[in-house]
Design a protein around this motif. Structure first.
Motif, PDB file in Angstrom:
ATOM      1  N   LEU A   1     -51.308 -11.226  18.672  1.00  0.00           N
ATOM      2  CA  LEU A   1     -51.361 -10.215  17.620  1.00  0.00           C
ATOM      3  C   LEU A   1     -50.661 -10.658  16.343  1.00  0.00           C
ATOM      4  CD1 LEU A   1     -51.958  -7.395  16.499  1.00  0.00           C
ATOM      5  CD2 LEU A   1     -49.868  -6.585  17.644  1.00  0.00           C
ATOM      6  N   GLU A   2     -49.448 -11.188  16.446  1.00  0.00           N
ATOM      7  CA  GLU A   2     -48.706 -11.552  15.236  1.00  0.00           C
ATOM      8  C   GLU A   2     -49.398 -12.680  14.481  1.00  0.00           C
ATOM      9  OE1 GLU A   2     -44.580 -11.686  14.871  1.00  0.00           O
ATOM     10  OE2 GLU A   2     -44.160 -10.190  16.429  1.00  0.00           O
ATOM     11  N   ASP A   3     -50.058 -13.578  15.212  1.00  0.00           N
ATOM     12  CA  ASP A   3     -50.822 -14.638  14.551  1.00  0.00           C
ATOM     13  C   ASP A   3     -52.040 -14.042  13.850  1.00  0.00           C
ATOM     14  OD1 ASP A   3     -49.000 -16.409  15.549  1.00  0.00           O
ATOM     15  OD2 ASP A   3     -50.311 -17.229  17.103  1.00  0.00           O
ATOM     16  N   TYR A   4     -52.693 -13.087  14.506  1.00  0.00           N
ATOM     17  CA  TYR A   4     -53.859 -12.438  13.908  1.00  0.00           C
ATOM     18  C   TYR A   4     -53.472 -11.697  12.629  1.00  0.00           C
ATOM     19  CZ  TYR A   4     -57.688  -9.146  13.237  1.00  0.00           C
ATOM     20  OH  TYR A   4     -58.723  -8.407  12.687  1.00  0.00           O
ATOM     21  N   LEU A   5     -52.367 -10.954  12.677  1.00  0.00           N
ATOM     22  CA  LEU A   5     -51.924 -10.211  11.497  1.00  0.00           C
ATOM     23  C   LEU A   5     -51.540 -11.165  10.370  1.00  0.00           C
ATOM     24  CD1 LEU A   5     -49.681  -7.486  13.191  1.00  0.00           C
ATOM     25  CD2 LEU A   5     -51.939  -7.135  12.155  1.00  0.00           C
ATOM     26  N   GLY A   6     -50.874 -12.257  10.725  1.00  0.00           N
ATOM     27  CA  GLY A   6     -50.414 -13.181   9.706  1.00  0.00           C
ATOM     28  C   GLY A   6     -49.404 -12.522   8.783  1.00  0.00           C
ATOM     29  N   ALA A   7     -48.975 -13.251   7.793  1.00  0.00           N
ATOM     30  CA  ALA A   7     -47.972 -12.729   6.862  1.00  0.00           C
ATOM     31  C   ALA A   7     -48.492 -11.517   6.104  1.00  0.00           C
ATOM     32  CB  ALA A   7     -47.554 -13.830   5.887  1.00  0.00           C
ATOM     33  N   THR A   8     -49.782 -11.506   5.772  1.00  0.00           N
ATOM     34  CA  THR A   8     -50.354 -10.405   4.993  1.00  0.00           C
ATOM     35  C   THR A   8     -50.427  -9.128   5.813  1.00  0.00           C
ATOM     36  OG1 THR A   8     -51.662 -12.005   3.744  1.00  0.00           O
ATOM     37  CG2 THR A   8     -52.315  -9.690   3.581  1.00  0.00           C
ATOM     38  N   GLY A   9     -50.949  -9.215   7.040  1.00  0.00           N
ATOM     39  CA  GLY A   9     -51.050  -8.037   7.885  1.00  0.00           C
ATOM     40  C   GLY A   9     -49.700  -7.483   8.290  1.00  0.00           C
ATOM     41  N   ARG A  10     -48.772  -8.381   8.620  1.00  0.00           N
ATOM     42  CA  ARG A  10     -47.427  -7.924   8.999  1.00  0.00           C
ATOM     43  C   ARG A  10     -46.743  -7.231   7.835  1.00  0.00           C
ATOM     44  NH1 ARG A  10     -47.368 -13.184  11.368  1.00  0.00           N
ATOM     45  NH2 ARG A  10     -45.950 -13.940   9.735  1.00  0.00           N
ATOM     46  N   LEU A  11     -46.916  -7.765   6.630  1.00  0.00           N
ATOM     47  CA  LEU A  11     -46.317  -7.144   5.457  1.00  0.00           C
ATOM     48  C   LEU A  11     -46.852  -5.735   5.254  1.00  0.00           C
ATOM     49  CD1 LEU A  11     -44.548  -7.286   2.929  1.00  0.00           C
ATOM     50  CD2 LEU A  11     -46.431  -8.439   1.749  1.00  0.00           C
ATOM     51  N   GLY A  12     -48.148  -5.541   5.500  1.00  0.00           N
ATOM     52  CA  GLY A  12     -48.725  -4.210   5.362  1.00  0.00           C
ATOM     53  C   GLY A  12     -48.052  -3.203   6.275  1.00  0.00           C
ATOM     54  N   LEU A  13     -47.845  -3.554   7.538  1.00  0.00           N
ATOM     55  CA  LEU A  13     -47.188  -2.647   8.477  1.00  0.00           C
ATOM     56  C   LEU A  13     -45.703  -2.489   8.171  1.00  0.00           C
ATOM     57  CD1 LEU A  13     -48.938  -3.820  11.755  1.00  0.00           C
ATOM     58  CD2 LEU A  13     -49.408  -1.738  10.447  1.00  0.00           C
ATOM     59  N   ASP A  14     -45.095  -3.535   7.610  1.00  0.00           N
ATOM     60  CA  ASP A  14     -43.688  -3.439   7.207  1.00  0.00           C
ATOM     61  C   ASP A  14     -43.488  -2.354   6.149  1.00  0.00           C
ATOM     62  OD1 ASP A  14     -43.020  -5.501   8.913  1.00  0.00           O
ATOM     63  OD2 ASP A  14     -43.007  -7.044   7.343  1.00  0.00           O
ATOM     64  N   MET A  15     -44.529  -2.050   5.385  1.00  0.00           N
ATOM     65  CA  MET A  15     -44.410  -1.045   4.334  1.00  0.00           C
ATOM     66  C   MET A  15     -44.148   0.354   4.904  1.00  0.00           C
ATOM     67  SD  MET A  15     -44.495  -2.431   1.446  1.00  0.00           S
ATOM     68  CE  MET A  15     -44.517  -4.205   1.189  1.00  0.00           C
ATOM     69  N   ILE A  16     -44.421   0.537   6.194  1.00  0.00           N
ATOM     70  CA  ILE A  16     -44.016   1.776   6.865  1.00  0.00           C
ATOM     71  C   ILE A  16     -42.729   1.546   7.652  1.00  0.00           C
ATOM     72  CG2 ILE A  16     -44.616   3.461   8.650  1.00  0.00           C
ATOM     73  CD1 ILE A  16     -47.517   3.193   7.856  1.00  0.00           C
ATOM     74  N   ALA A  17     -42.691   0.466   8.422  1.00  0.00           N
ATOM     75  CA  ALA A  17     -41.567   0.235   9.332  1.00  0.00           C
ATOM     76  C   ALA A  17     -40.234   0.101   8.619  1.00  0.00           C
ATOM     77  CB  ALA A  17     -41.846  -1.016  10.174  1.00  0.00           C
ATOM     78  N   GLU A  18     -40.234  -0.439   7.398  1.00  0.00           N
ATOM     79  CA  GLU A  18     -38.985  -0.679   6.686  1.00  0.00           C
ATOM     80  C   GLU A  18     -38.400   0.577   6.033  1.00  0.00           C
ATOM     81  OE1 GLU A  18     -36.980  -3.078   6.531  1.00  0.00           O
ATOM     82  OE2 GLU A  18     -38.130  -4.625   7.565  1.00  0.00           O
ATOM     83  N   ARG A  19     -39.094   1.689   6.117  1.00  0.00           N
ATOM     84  CA  ARG A  19     -38.610   2.900   5.449  1.00  0.00           C
ATOM     85  C   ARG A  19     -37.453   3.573   6.187  1.00  0.00           C
ATOM     86  NH1 ARG A  19     -42.287   5.724   1.879  1.00  0.00           N
ATOM     87  NH2 ARG A  19     -43.988   4.348   1.261  1.00  0.00           N
ATOM     88  N   GLY A  20     -37.248   3.223   7.437  1.00  0.00           N
ATOM     89  CA  GLY A  20     -36.173   3.839   8.206  1.00  0.00           C
ATOM     90  C   GLY A  20     -36.498   3.814   9.686  1.00  0.00           C
ATOM     91  N   ASP A  21     -35.934   4.761  10.427  1.00  0.00           N
ATOM     92  CA  ASP A  21     -36.219   4.889  11.857  1.00  0.00           C
ATOM     93  C   ASP A  21     -37.489   5.730  11.977  1.00  0.00           C
ATOM     94  OD1 ASP A  21     -36.157   4.988  14.573  1.00  0.00           O
ATOM     95  OD2 ASP A  21     -34.411   6.314  14.720  1.00  0.00           O
ATOM     96  N   MET A  22     -38.637   5.075  11.926  1.00  0.00           N
ATOM     97  CA  MET A  22     -39.893   5.781  11.734  1.00  0.00           C
ATOM     98  C   MET A  22     -40.525   6.270  13.038  1.00  0.00           C
ATOM     99  SD  MET A  22     -39.890   5.643   8.506  1.00  0.00           S
ATOM    100  CE  MET A  22     -41.504   6.283   8.054  1.00  0.00           C
ATOM    101  N   GLU A  23     -41.110   7.446  12.942  1.00  0.00           N
ATOM    102  CA  GLU A  23     -41.865   8.013  14.050  1.00  0.00           C
ATOM    103  C   GLU A  23     -43.124   8.666  13.504  1.00  0.00           C
ATOM    104  OE1 GLU A  23     -39.717  11.100  16.021  1.00  0.00           O
ATOM    105  OE2 GLU A  23     -39.577  12.396  14.242  1.00  0.00           O
ATOM    106  N   ALA A  24     -44.140   8.765  14.355  1.00  0.00           N
ATOM    107  CA  ALA A  24     -45.375   9.422  13.961  1.00  0.00           C
ATOM    108  C   ALA A  24     -45.187  10.929  13.964  1.00  0.00           C
ATOM    109  CB  ALA A  24     -46.500   9.043  14.916  1.00  0.00           C
ATOM    110  N   VAL A  25     -45.686  11.586  12.923  1.00  0.00           N
ATOM    111  CA  VAL A  25     -45.671  13.041  12.877  1.00  0.00           C
ATOM    112  C   VAL A  25     -46.683  13.553  13.903  1.00  0.00           C
ATOM    113  CG1 VAL A  25     -46.138  15.067  11.441  1.00  0.00           C
ATOM    114  CG2 VAL A  25     -45.033  13.047  10.445  1.00  0.00           C
ATOM    115  N   PRO A  26     -46.336  14.540  14.732  1.00  0.00           N
ATOM    116  CA  PRO A  26     -47.281  15.034  15.732  1.00  0.00           C
ATOM    117  C   PRO A  26     -48.595  15.496  15.099  1.00  0.00           C
ATOM    118  CG  PRO A  26     -45.093  15.883  16.186  1.00  0.00           C
ATOM    119  CD  PRO A  26     -45.026  15.206  14.843  1.00  0.00           C
ATOM    120  N   GLY A  27     -49.685  15.131  15.739  1.00  0.00           N
ATOM    121  CA  GLY A  27     -50.997  15.522  15.248  1.00  0.00           C
ATOM    122  C   GLY A  27     -51.628  14.457  14.388  1.00  0.00           C
ATOM    123  N   VAL A  28     -52.920  14.221  14.593  1.00  0.00           N
ATOM    124  CA  VAL A  28     -53.693  13.268  13.794  1.00  0.00           C
ATOM    125  C   VAL A  28     -54.808  14.048  13.102  1.00  0.00           C
ATOM    126  CG1 VAL A  28     -55.140  11.199  13.832  1.00  0.00           C
ATOM    127  CG2 VAL A  28     -53.188  11.388  15.395  1.00  0.00           C
TER     128      VAL A  28
END
Length: 451
Positions: free
Chosen positions: A165-192
């Motif tokens: 997975l990390e190879d597939y994401l590469g630096a670009t894909g990982r950076l995209g997900l970091d834009m949420i993960a780096e905001r704090g102790d993140m959790e999904a809001v209930p409900g989609v």
């Protein structure tokens, strides 16, 4: 009578990086859609859910993987597995709920029962009707080929040969997900939030990177203050009146500085850099980024990203801690899922304000996406016209004018508003449809030096 060439035999005619033209038939052709399901969604790593949505043993979440649905299940040992939601007996779904907590899954057709690990553990009448000759171990729920997580984001693939997975994401894909993960102790809001638009899924991806449309499409959002109005030094453009004077539409941000990142396998990021966006939005939305530890983890170039990251083929990360799945259901129907995230350590008032903003920007109640959806639906409709579909889609903005800089694992461009990321996505889409080996696919989607 001349045979019509198969779609796979005319891929070079469908997308051109050199001319910036796209054949409109790719948005409504059933053969192409079927190829996408097999060669893209049948191979790629696809986002399923966030691990905070299944925190306890027995928690499950149903997620789409192309034309299939899978059950993502927290195991008794805390690990995560995913199985196709189809009974190994006669094909009925073994679970009708979208999420919840169970001890096992029982098919409502004949009562075949499966454990949390997907193993078949119960068959009514096993001794009487099957004479104890049915080997339960040979009929479990079908597992995905690989499952892994990156910073809490759960992905899976049907391809046993796919890279990690990390190879597939590469630096670009990982950076995209970091834009949420780096905001704090993140959790999904209930409900989609889920809704359907009569559009081809690729139009919804294309729009992720499009900063040319807001000044027209989202004029209502400007007028009510949902989006900050462009600064005074943005120039008016477009048509002129009979007197030669500029009309009062639209605002064209000619000096808006864009930061574009393109990566292997088709991942991309595009939009204003942080400094440019802070001119109109202020610094408050980016306060989380200015912490030294966050700046260090994002890196010198990652810290400039204020546009929209996209993980190929269909996962969009917003600047407002949201993630969207664009789920293809047919060539002209796309189901859109919205996941919202919050920092566990933020106050109740902060969480409420964040959720209010998320709901009113995107999703079925989002002003922006309601307006976007009208464009997508109309654009899809026009690709079906006998003559309309002969007109190519144009992605020529900035074509051939931007040098690519390669540093810190990223390939990026600094340019005014452009269509580089859109064209890159279609280029990668074309290469995926050729169904090459993973090594060949990566080689064909290494960014070149100019766009």
């Amino acid at each position: 009578m001349t045979d019509v060439p198969r779609a796979v035999d005319r891929l070079d005619d469908l997308v051109s990086l050199d001319t910036g033209e796209i054949d409109r038939t790719i948005f409504s052709d059933q053969e192409i859609f079927d190829l996408e399901m097999k060669n893209i969604f049948g191979r790629a790593w696809l986002f399923l859910c966030h691990d905070t949505q299944i925190p306890k043993r027995g928690d499950f979440f149903e997620a789409p993987m192309g034309s299939d649905n899978v059950l993502v299940v927290r195991q008794r040992d805390g690990s995560i597995r995913a199985f196709l939601n189809t009974c190994s007996h006669r094909g009925n779904a073994v679970c009708r709920a979208e999420e919840g907590n169970v001890r096992n899954f029982m098919c409502t057709y004949h009562g075949w029962t499966f454990g949390l690990d997907g193993e078949l553990v119960g068959v009514p009448g096993k001794s009487i009707f099957y004479k104890d000759k049915l080997d339960l171990s040979k009929h479990p729920l079908r597992k995905v080929a690989q499952l892994d997580t990156y910073r809490g984001f759960v992905f899976a693939t049907f391809d046993e040969t796919a890279p990690p997975l990390e190879d597939y994401l590469g630096a670009t894909g990982r950076l995209g997900l970091d834009m949420i993960a780096e905001r704090g102790d993140m959790e999904a809001v209930p409900g989609v939030q889920k809704f359907t638009v009569h559009t081809n899924w690729k139009f919804t991806v294309d729009n992720v990177f499009d900063y040319y449309h807001p000044q027209i499409t989202h004029m209502s959002a400007f007028s009510v203050g949902l989006i900050p109005a462009p600064p005074d030094d943005f120039v008016e453009g477009g048509a002129k009146s009979d007197t030669g004077a500029n009309l009062e539409v639209p605002f064209l941000p000619t000096d808006l500085h864009n930061f574009v990142v393109v990566g292997e396998y088709g991942h991309a990021i595009s939009g204003p850099d942080q400094e440019s966006l802070e001119v109109t939005a202020g610094t408050e939305p980016f306060a989380w980024r200015h912490k030294p530890e966050v700046e260090a983890r994002l890196g010198r170039h990652g810290g400039r990203v204020a546009g929209h990251p996209h993980i190929f083929p269909s996962t969009w990360v917003t600047t407002n801690a949201q993630l969207s799945l664009r789920v293809p259901r047919s060539p002209d129907v796309t189901e859109i899922w919205w996941f919202s995230f919050r920092d566990r350590n933020s106050s109740a008032d902060e969480q409420a304000a964040s959720l209010d903003s998320q709901i009113h920007f995107f999703g079925p109640a989002g002003m922006l996406e309601q307006e976007d959806g009208e464009n997508w639906a109309q654009s899809t409709l026009q690709t079906k016209g006998l003559k309309s579909r002969e007109i190519p889609q144009l992605l020529k903005m900035g074509l051939g004018t931007s040098e690519v800089v390669k540093e810190d694992g990223l390939a990026f461009m600094d340019a005014p508003i452009n269509e580089h990321a859109q064209l890159w996505t279609y280029h990668a889409w074309r290469e995926w449809l050729r169904n090459p080996s993973w090594e060949e696919l990566r080689e064909r989607t290494i960014p070149r030096d100019r766009y």
